[in-house]
Design a protein around this motif. Structure first.
Motif, mmCIF file in Angstrom:
data_model
loop_
_atom_site.group_PDB
_atom_site.id
_atom_site.type_symbol
_atom_site.label_atom_id
_atom_site.label_comp_id
_atom_site.label_asym_id
_atom_site.label_seq_id
_atom_site.Cartn_x
_atom_site.Cartn_y
_atom_site.Cartn_z
ATOM 1 N N THR A 72 71.506 44.276 69.535
ATOM 2 C CA THR A 72 70.363 44.948 70.158
ATOM 3 C C THR A 72 69.028 44.413 69.648
ATOM 4 N N THR A 73 69.062 43.376 68.817
ATOM 5 C CA THR A 73 67.835 42.846 68.209
ATOM 6 C C THR A 73 67.363 41.593 68.937
ATOM 7 N N LYS A 74 66.104 41.588 69.379
ATOM 8 C CA LYS A 74 65.544 40.391 70.010
ATOM 9 C C LYS A 74 65.275 39.350 68.928
ATOM 10 N N ILE A 75 65.828 38.146 69.101
ATOM 11 C CA ILE A 75 65.716 37.123 68.065
ATOM 12 C C ILE A 75 64.990 35.877 68.535
ATOM 13 N N GLU A 76 64.908 35.667 69.856
ATOM 14 C CA GLU A 76 64.242 34.482 70.381
ATOM 15 C C GLU A 76 63.530 34.836 71.676
ATOM 16 N N ALA A 77 62.419 34.133 71.954
ATOM 17 C CA ALA A 77 61.740 34.213 73.247
ATOM 18 C C ALA A 77 61.301 32.801 73.607
ATOM 19 N N VAL A 78 61.702 32.340 74.800
ATOM 20 C CA VAL A 78 61.414 30.965 75.208
ATOM 21 C C VAL A 78 60.729 30.981 76.566
ATOM 22 N N PRO A 79 59.957 29.934 76.899
ATOM 23 C CA PRO A 79 59.270 29.884 78.194
ATOM 24 C C PRO A 79 60.243 29.933 79.368
ATOM 25 N N GLY A 80 59.726 30.317 80.527
ATOM 26 C CA GLY A 80 60.553 30.441 81.716
ATOM 27 C C GLY A 80 61.166 29.142 82.182
ATOM 28 N N SER A 81 60.609 28.007 81.723
ATOM 29 C CA SER A 81 61.167 26.707 82.095
ATOM 30 C C SER A 81 62.388 26.340 81.263
ATOM 31 N N GLN A 82 62.667 27.109 80.203
ATOM 32 C CA GLN A 82 63.750 26.784 79.281
ATOM 33 C C GLN A 82 64.921 27.719 79.522
ATOM 34 N N HIS A 83 66.110 27.158 79.629
ATOM 35 C CA HIS A 83 67.303 27.955 79.927
ATOM 36 C C HIS A 83 68.362 27.781 78.852
ATOM 37 N N MET A 84 67.927 27.550 77.636
ATOM 38 C CA MET A 84 68.851 27.372 76.519
ATOM 39 C C MET A 84 68.084 27.563 75.225
ATOM 40 N N VAL A 85 68.802 27.854 74.145
ATOM 41 C CA VAL A 85 68.167 27.981 72.841
ATOM 42 C C VAL A 85 69.225 27.831 71.760
ATOM 43 N N ASP A 86 68.852 27.214 70.638
ATOM 44 C CA ASP A 86 69.709 27.159 69.460
ATOM 45 C C ASP A 86 69.319 28.303 68.529
ATOM 46 N N VAL A 87 70.222 29.237 68.335
ATOM 47 C CA VAL A 87 70.001 30.343 67.403
ATOM 48 C C VAL A 87 70.461 29.874 66.028
ATOM 49 N N THR A 88 69.550 29.833 65.066
ATOM 50 C CA THR A 88 69.845 29.272 63.743
ATOM 51 C C THR A 88 69.819 30.351 62.660
ATOM 52 N N ARG A 89 70.043 29.910 61.424
ATOM 53 C CA ARG A 89 70.039 30.792 60.242
ATOM 54 C C ARG A 89 71.095 31.884 60.349
ATOM 55 N N LEU A 90 72.255 31.538 60.885
ATOM 56 C CA LEU A 90 73.356 32.487 60.976
ATOM 57 C C LEU A 90 74.296 32.316 59.789
ATOM 58 N N ARG A 91 75.242 33.216 59.666
ATOM 59 C CA ARG A 91 76.215 33.170 58.578
ATOM 60 C C ARG A 91 77.472 32.420 59.022
ATOM 61 N N PRO A 92 78.051 31.599 58.157
ATOM 62 C CA PRO A 92 79.325 30.948 58.490
ATOM 63 C C PRO A 92 80.440 31.982 58.652
ATOM 64 N N SER A 93 81.432 31.613 59.417
ATOM 65 C CA SER A 93 82.637 32.435 59.618
ATOM 66 C C SER A 93 82.293 33.858 60.058
ATOM 67 N N THR A 94 81.352 33.988 60.978
ATOM 68 C CA THR A 94 80.888 35.304 61.412
ATOM 69 C C THR A 94 80.851 35.385 62.938
ATOM 70 N N PRO A 95 81.385 36.477 63.521
ATOM 71 C CA PRO A 95 81.300 36.647 64.981
ATOM 72 C C PRO A 95 79.935 37.220 65.377
ATOM 73 N N TYR A 96 79.417 36.779 66.506
ATOM 74 C CA TYR A 96 78.126 37.256 67.007
ATOM 75 C C TYR A 96 78.231 37.564 68.490
ATOM 76 N N VAL A 97 77.363 38.494 68.944
ATOM 77 C CA VAL A 97 77.287 38.885 70.350
ATOM 78 C C VAL A 97 75.859 38.663 70.828
ATOM 79 N N PHE A 98 75.694 38.005 71.991
ATOM 80 C CA PHE A 98 74.367 37.690 72.513
ATOM 81 C C PHE A 98 74.214 38.164 73.952
ATOM 82 N N THR A 99 73.002 38.537 74.314
ATOM 83 C CA THR A 99 72.627 38.796 75.702
ATOM 84 C C THR A 99 71.259 38.161 75.945
#
Length: 328
Positions: A72-99
């Motif tokens: 439920t936490t907003k972590i990135e905001a990118v311009p409307g021309s961009q349709h991808m993003v690399d989410v960094t600074r995550l933990r190894p061996s950890t499951p994540y959920v994105f929307t």
């Protein structure tokens, strides 16, 4: 620009969006907010990063930006021309959920996409060896606006976690380490593209690039529809006795926001300008220094770098002379 791993591309699910306004949306509550992004995928790029991608959203007012959420936490905001993003600074061996959610130029926030999941792999601290470079990169046009890419798998002393795809030297996307094919969409007809692929392991070691494949999409594109319009150019004398060139134009219509332009002076590229933050969507202006000489004549045009990474068509040419009255 949109890149889809082949297996996911063939089985992408549609998300049904209610026609009523999204409950709890931010910004202006009048009008209809953007729809929920579809085609959302997430793939680990390394032990500490996940690559999230989605399809462009159509909106009555235009998409201003996309917002990416982890849980439920907003972590990135990118311009409307961009349709991808690399989410960094995550933990190894950890499951994540994105929307992903789209916000239009009026500030209305659309509903969230379906949830996508990715698990980062374990990291080996002692791993300093990069994977071998991908081999036998091949491709073919898949219609006038898409290409298919295929390559042979890289090897690594641990495991290849992802492949990074580059167009003209710029990273445009990543696919999982078990993928050796991708479909690139959102291209222009009759346009030549250059693609390379690099492999990445869990420790973020990156291979050298494999061979470049050049592909041309079928059809024709004379660049007319991708050129800036209503282009104006005038000169002015500043208080320091120097002449400046004042430019104004309307950005071309494109699948996303244009952030970079190139000014051509007397038939050659003279300068580039890149808009940071929120680039202008309406009439745009720019000025640059010409010199102190009176009576110098110049021919000037401008073009935009489009969201697919290519240069659009050149604007109409304007002629200016330092010290001369502006043309009516």
């Amino acid at each position: 620009m949109r890149v889809v791993p082949v297996p996911l591309w063939l089985c992408a699910a549609l998300v049904l969006v209610p026609s009523c306004a999204w409950e709890g949306q931010d910004g202006d509550e009048s009008g209809r907010p953007p729809a929920a992004p579809v085609g959302v995928t997430a793939a680990a790029g390394s032990a500490t990063s996940v690559h999230v991608m989605w399809n462009a959203v159509s909106s009555e007012e235009g998409v201003h930006r996309y917002e990416v959420y982890r849980g439920t936490t907003k972590i990135e905001a990118v311009p409307g021309s961009q349709h991808m993003v690399d989410v960094t600074r995550l933990r190894p061996s950890t499951p994540y959920v994105f929307t992903v959610r789209a916000r239009d130029t009026e500030g209305r926030l659309g509903p969230p996409s379906r949830e996508v999941r990715a698990t980062t792999p374990a990291v080996s601290v002692a791993d300093r060896s990069a994977p071998s470079r991908p081999g036998k990169l091949q491709g073919r046009a898949a219609g006038s606006r898409a290409v298919q890419l295929f390559w042979s798998a890289s090897t690594d002393d641990r495991d290849v976690v992802s492949y990074d795809i580059y167009q003209g030297g710029i990273k445009i996307h990543s696919v999982g380490g078990n993928q050796t094919a991708a479909v690139v969409t959102g291209l222009r007809p009759g346009t030549r593209y250059a693609f390379t692929v690099r492999a990445r392991d869990a420790a973020d070691n990156l291979s050298s690039a494999g061979a470049t494949v050049h592909l041309t999409t079928p059809g024709s594109d004379d660049g007319h529809d991708t050129a800036p319009t209503d282009f104006r150019a005038t000169t002015r004398l500043d208080g320091d006795g120097a002449y400046y060139l004042d430019l104004a134009w309307v950005p071309p219509r494109a699948d996303g926001v244009v952030t970079e332009y190139q000014v051509h002076l007397d038939g050659a590229a003279a300068t580039s300008l890149v808009f940071g933050g929120t680039p202008p969507r309406g009439r745009t202006t720019y000025s640059f220094y010409l010199g102190h000489e009176t009576g110098e004549s110049h021919r000037v045009r401008i073009r935009a770098r489009l969201p697919d990474g290519t240069w659009g068509g050149l604007s109409a040419e304007r002629r200016v002379t330092t010290g001369a009255a502006a043309a009516p």
